[in-house]
Design a protein around this motif. Structure first.
Motif, PDB file in Angstrom:
ATOM      1  N   SER A 213      -1.687 -21.626  14.913  1.00 46.31           N
ATOM      2  CA  SER A 213      -0.468 -22.422  14.256  1.00 46.31           C
ATOM      3  C   SER A 213       0.379 -22.526  15.338  1.00 46.31           C
ATOM      4  CB  SER A 213      -0.045 -21.571  13.092  1.00 46.31           C
ATOM      5  OG  SER A 213      -1.098 -21.272  12.007  1.00 46.31           O
ATOM      6  N   THR A 214       0.210 -23.648  16.077  1.00 47.00           N
ATOM      7  CA  THR A 214       0.815 -23.563  17.363  1.00 47.00           C
ATOM      8  C   THR A 214       2.415 -23.885  17.253  1.00 47.00           C
ATOM      9  OG1 THR A 214       0.299 -25.669  17.875  1.00 47.00           O
ATOM     10  CG2 THR A 214      -1.212 -24.168  18.514  1.00 47.00           C
ATOM     11  N   PRO A 215       3.148 -23.900  18.350  1.00 47.10           N
ATOM     12  CA  PRO A 215       4.447 -24.469  18.306  1.00 47.10           C
ATOM     13  C   PRO A 215       4.548 -25.974  18.074  1.00 47.10           C
ATOM     14  CG  PRO A 215       4.461 -22.858  20.004  1.00 47.10           C
ATOM     15  CD  PRO A 215       3.114 -22.853  19.404  1.00 47.10           C
ATOM     16  N   ALA A 216       3.586 -26.767  18.748  1.00 48.60           N
ATOM     17  CA  ALA A 216       3.563 -28.154  18.329  1.00 48.60           C
ATOM     18  C   ALA A 216       3.405 -28.359  16.862  1.00 48.60           C
ATOM     19  CB  ALA A 216       2.459 -28.731  19.133  1.00 48.60           C
ATOM     20  N   MET A 217       2.509 -27.521  16.368  1.00 44.53           N
ATOM     21  CA  MET A 217       2.246 -27.755  14.688  1.00 44.53           C
ATOM     22  C   MET A 217       3.677 -27.526  13.830  1.00 44.53           C
ATOM     23  SD  MET A 217      -1.434 -26.092  14.231  1.00 44.53           S
ATOM     24  CE  MET A 217      -2.794 -26.653  15.002  1.00 44.53           C
ATOM     25  N   SER A 218       4.275 -26.399  14.298  1.00 43.14           N
ATOM     26  CA  SER A 218       5.505 -26.090  13.711  1.00 43.14           C
ATOM     27  C   SER A 218       6.568 -27.248  13.858  1.00 43.14           C
ATOM     28  CB  SER A 218       5.926 -24.782  14.079  1.00 43.14           C
ATOM     29  OG  SER A 218       5.268 -23.765  13.496  1.00 43.14           O
ATOM     30  N   ARG A 219       6.691 -27.878  14.934  1.00 46.66           N
ATOM     31  CA  ARG A 219       7.477 -29.068  15.225  1.00 46.66           C
ATOM     32  C   ARG A 219       7.229 -30.053  14.327  1.00 46.66           C
ATOM     33  NH1 ARG A 219       6.817 -27.002  20.887  1.00 46.66           N
ATOM     34  NH2 ARG A 219       8.532 -25.604  21.390  1.00 46.66           N
ATOM     35  N   ALA A 220       5.775 -30.291  14.273  1.00 50.41           N
ATOM     36  CA  ALA A 220       5.310 -31.392  13.347  1.00 50.41           C
ATOM     37  C   ALA A 220       5.661 -31.341  12.088  1.00 50.41           C
ATOM     38  CB  ALA A 220       3.654 -31.802  13.729  1.00 50.41           C
ATOM     39  N   ILE A 221       5.469 -30.115  11.546  1.00 52.85           N
ATOM     40  CA  ILE A 221       5.869 -29.800  10.113  1.00 52.85           C
ATOM     41  C   ILE A 221       7.332 -30.100  10.029  1.00 52.85           C
ATOM     42  CG2 ILE A 221       5.879 -27.988   8.293  1.00 52.85           C
ATOM     43  CD1 ILE A 221       3.432 -26.669   9.639  1.00 52.85           C
ATOM     44  N   ALA A 222       7.859 -29.468  10.820  1.00 49.97           N
ATOM     45  CA  ALA A 222       9.405 -29.606  10.661  1.00 49.97           C
ATOM     46  C   ALA A 222       9.946 -31.217  10.829  1.00 49.97           C
ATOM     47  CB  ALA A 222      10.115 -28.983  11.737  1.00 49.97           C
ATOM     48  N   ALA A 223       9.428 -31.993  11.512  1.00 56.05           N
ATOM     49  CA  ALA A 223       9.601 -33.269  11.781  1.00 56.05           C
ATOM     50  C   ALA A 223       9.378 -34.013  10.480  1.00 56.05           C
ATOM     51  CB  ALA A 223       8.844 -34.024  12.863  1.00 56.05           C
ATOM     52  N   GLU A 224       8.445 -33.679   9.678  1.00 55.19           N
ATOM     53  CA  GLU A 224       8.196 -34.262   8.436  1.00 55.19           C
ATOM     54  C   GLU A 224       9.009 -33.930   6.942  1.00 55.19           C
ATOM     55  OE1 GLU A 224       3.875 -33.998   8.142  1.00 55.19           O
ATOM     56  OE2 GLU A 224       3.858 -32.447   7.010  1.00 55.19           O
ATOM     57  N   THR A 225       9.847 -32.909   7.450  1.00 56.89           N
ATOM     58  CA  THR A 225      10.621 -32.088   6.519  1.00 56.89           C
ATOM     59  C   THR A 225      11.980 -32.294   6.402  1.00 56.89           C
ATOM     60  OG1 THR A 225       8.687 -30.515   6.481  1.00 56.89           O
ATOM     61  CG2 THR A 225      10.738 -29.909   4.869  1.00 56.89           C
ATOM     62  N   PRO A 226      12.743 -33.347   5.790  1.00 57.13           N
ATOM     63  CA  PRO A 226      14.016 -33.664   6.105  1.00 57.13           C
ATOM     64  C   PRO A 226      14.971 -31.986   6.198  1.00 57.13           C
ATOM     65  CG  PRO A 226      13.067 -35.000   4.332  1.00 57.13           C
ATOM     66  CD  PRO A 226      12.066 -33.809   4.745  1.00 57.13           C
ATOM     67  N   ASP A 227      15.676 -32.286   7.119  1.00 57.70           N
ATOM     68  CA  ASP A 227      16.687 -31.127   7.345  1.00 57.70           C
ATOM     69  C   ASP A 227      16.182 -29.666   7.785  1.00 57.70           C
ATOM     70  OD1 ASP A 227      18.874 -32.934   6.833  1.00 57.70           O
ATOM     71  OD2 ASP A 227      18.411 -32.666   4.663  1.00 57.70           O
ATOM     72  N   ALA A 228      14.754 -29.688   8.099  1.00 54.10           N
ATOM     73  CA  ALA A 228      14.168 -28.476   8.285  1.00 54.10           C
ATOM     74  C   ALA A 228      14.771 -28.154   9.768  1.00 54.10           C
ATOM     75  CB  ALA A 228      12.580 -28.583   8.483  1.00 54.10           C
ATOM     76  N   VAL A 229      14.901 -26.474   9.939  1.00 56.97           N
ATOM     77  CA  VAL A 229      15.136 -25.922  11.213  1.00 56.97           C
ATOM     78  C   VAL A 229      13.946 -25.427  11.533  1.00 56.97           C
ATOM     79  CG1 VAL A 229      16.298 -24.209  12.052  1.00 56.97           C
ATOM     80  CG2 VAL A 229      17.554 -25.196  10.429  1.00 56.97           C
ATOM     81  N   CYS A 230      13.600 -25.753  12.856  1.00 58.32           N
ATOM     82  CA  CYS A 230      12.446 -25.090  13.471  1.00 58.32           C
ATOM     83  C   CYS A 230      12.618 -23.862  14.545  1.00 58.32           C
ATOM     84  CB  CYS A 230      11.427 -26.250  14.119  1.00 58.32           C
ATOM     85  SG  CYS A 230       9.925 -25.649  14.841  1.00 58.32           S
ATOM     86  N   GLN A 231      12.026 -22.949  14.495  1.00 55.59           N
ATOM     87  CA  GLN A 231      12.199 -21.834  15.491  1.00 55.59           C
ATOM     88  C   GLN A 231      10.874 -21.335  15.949  1.00 55.59           C
ATOM     89  OE1 GLN A 231      15.468 -19.138  14.327  1.00 55.59           O
ATOM     90  NE2 GLN A 231      14.800 -17.532  15.412  1.00 55.59           N
ATOM     91  N   ILE A 232      10.737 -21.163  16.995  1.00 57.42           N
ATOM     92  CA  ILE A 232       9.772 -20.709  17.989  1.00 57.42           C
ATOM     93  C   ILE A 232      10.041 -19.305  18.390  1.00 57.42           C
ATOM     94  CG2 ILE A 232       7.846 -20.979  19.819  1.00 57.42           C
ATOM     95  CD1 ILE A 232       8.152 -23.128  17.574  1.00 57.42           C
ATOM     96  N   VAL A 233       9.332 -18.140  17.923  1.00 61.76           N
ATOM     97  CA  VAL A 233       9.719 -16.923  18.641  1.00 61.76           C
ATOM     98  C   VAL A 233       8.926 -16.565  19.777  1.00 61.76           C
ATOM     99  CG1 VAL A 233       9.810 -14.597  17.708  1.00 61.76           C
ATOM    100  CG2 VAL A 233       9.947 -16.241  15.965  1.00 61.76           C
ATOM    101  N   PRO A 234       9.688 -16.018  20.892  1.00 65.39           N
ATOM    102  CA  PRO A 234       9.042 -16.039  21.996  1.00 65.39           C
ATOM    103  C   PRO A 234       7.957 -14.699  22.094  1.00 65.39           C
ATOM    104  CG  PRO A 234      11.328 -16.131  22.340  1.00 65.39           C
ATOM    105  CD  PRO A 234      11.222 -16.116  20.849  1.00 65.39           C
ATOM    106  N   GLY A 235       6.867 -14.815  22.733  1.00 67.07           N
ATOM    107  CA  GLY A 235       5.836 -13.910  22.961  1.00 67.07           C
ATOM    108  C   GLY A 235       5.110 -13.607  21.954  1.00 67.07           C
ATOM    109  N   LEU A 236       5.392 -13.962  20.618  1.00 62.40           N
ATOM    110  CA  LEU A 236       4.322 -13.585  19.605  1.00 62.40           C
ATOM    111  C   LEU A 236       3.336 -14.268  19.305  1.00 62.40           C
ATOM    112  CD1 LEU A 236       7.189 -12.097  17.084  1.00 62.40           C
ATOM    113  CD2 LEU A 236       5.760 -10.865  18.698  1.00 62.40           C
ATOM    114  N   ARG A 237       2.142 -13.709  18.779  1.00 65.22           N
ATOM    115  CA  ARG A 237       1.006 -14.332  18.220  1.00 65.22           C
ATOM    116  C   ARG A 237       1.078 -14.546  16.487  1.00 65.22           C
ATOM    117  NH1 ARG A 237      -3.807 -12.131  21.940  1.00 65.22           N
ATOM    118  NH2 ARG A 237      -2.652 -12.467  23.917  1.00 65.22           N
ATOM    119  N   HIS A 238       0.149 -14.748  15.839  1.00 64.17           N
ATOM    120  CA  HIS A 238      -0.067 -15.219  14.701  1.00 64.17           C
ATOM    121  C   HIS A 238       0.793 -14.141  13.658  1.00 64.17           C
ATOM    122  CE1 HIS A 238      -1.202 -17.691  11.490  1.00 64.17           C
ATOM    123  NE2 HIS A 238      -2.032 -16.703  10.742  1.00 64.17           N
ATOM    124  N   LEU A 239       0.416 -12.960  13.901  1.00 63.67           N
ATOM    125  CA  LEU A 239       1.155 -11.996  13.015  1.00 63.67           C
ATOM    126  C   LEU A 239       2.154 -11.123  13.677  1.00 63.67           C
ATOM    127  CD1 LEU A 239      -1.801 -10.169  10.896  1.00 63.67           C
ATOM    128  CD2 LEU A 239       0.460 -11.017   9.815  1.00 63.67           C
TER     129      LEU A 239
END
Length: 260
Positions: A213-239
């Motif tokens: 569930s990569t940062p690029a995927m999260s950015r894509a989800i946020a881009a298709e969701t009006p007013d969504a905030v996207c945040q990538i947490v440094p250093g962490l993996r899936h859990l």
């Protein structure tokens, strides 16, 4: 408590309602490290997906529509007409389907470590894991999953957490787990085929090194969701939410404070 369909659930805290959806092979106990912060301000509903934790097995073949109905049913059982819906991994597919099927019941949308369109290689890998689940059972890919999900240092320092996560998967009903694994593998195209309809407070998060569930995927989800905030947490993996709960609770509480 149990809903009429056999879904196990519990509710804690007071305030605006929040419903939590765990990931594949886990249980509602996933949210325990986040509950003190969330339930201090909100009425928090946590439940087990079909065939996970203490819930009954799948009543019919797995699908995003079925899991969305399960959420609607457990909200009914808990007396919640509307809630902010927080989904982790497959839960982030389920809540995105839920807001399409039941838009009037979603007060806010939080998508954590969830997939979007995959590369051909990544899609083949997730389909392979789904086949292994169907043919060999839930524990077939457990060791590889722990390596993908946690940073090496946390795995080495937290053997009890690794055993807890193993135990969650071991208690899953094999057929229900295999069905959910198939939905995780096949659910993204179904979501992409249905245009987003949700408008309201939204947060999309993942870990910097989440390979599924990569940062690029999260950015894509946020881009298709009006007013969504996207945040990538440094250093962490899936859990990462088990490694550093506050990295997730603080942004979640922030978006839940936004007016719907």
């Amino acid at each position: 408590m149990r809903a009429p369909d056999g879904t196990a659930w519990e509710i804690t805290g007071e305030g605006a309602p929040v419903a939590l959806i765990h990931g594949l092979g886990l249980s509602r106990r996933l949210w325990d490290p986040l509950l003190p912060a969330l339930s201090a301000r909100h009425r928090v509903l946590a439940y087990d997906l079909y065939g996970h934790g203490q819930s009954a097995p799948l009543p019919e073949p797995a699908s995003l529509a079925l899991y969305a109905r399960q959420l609607a049913g457990v909200m009914n059982a808990a007396g919640l007409a509307k809630a902010a819906v927080v989904g982790f991994s497959i839960g982030g597919l389920i809540n995105r389907w839920f807001v399409r099927a039941y838009p009037q019941r979603c007060a806010a949308l939080v998508v954590l470590n969830a997939p979007h369109r995959r590369s051909a290689e990544a899609q083949a890998a997730v389909e392979g894991r789904a086949r292994a689940a169907a043919e060999e059972g839930p524990m077939a890919t457990m060791d590889a999953a722990l390596e993908r999900w946690f940073t090496p240092g946390f795995r080495a320092a937290s053997p009890a957490v690794m055993e807890t996560v193993r135990a969650w998967r071991a208690e899953a009903d094999p057929a229900s787990y295999a069905g959910a694994a198939r939905v995780l593998a096949e659910g993204v195209p179904a979501l992409l085929a249905a245009p987003p309809s949700y408008v309201g407070p939204a947060l999309v998060m993942t870990g910097e090194h989440d390979s599924g569930s990569t940062p690029a995927m999260s950015r894509a989800i946020a881009a298709e969701t009006p007013d969504a905030v996207c945040q990538i947490v440094p250093g962490l993996r899936h859990l990462g939410l088990l490694e550093t709960p506050a990295a997730f609770t603080d942004p979640i509480l922030s978006v839940l404070a936004r007016p719907s």
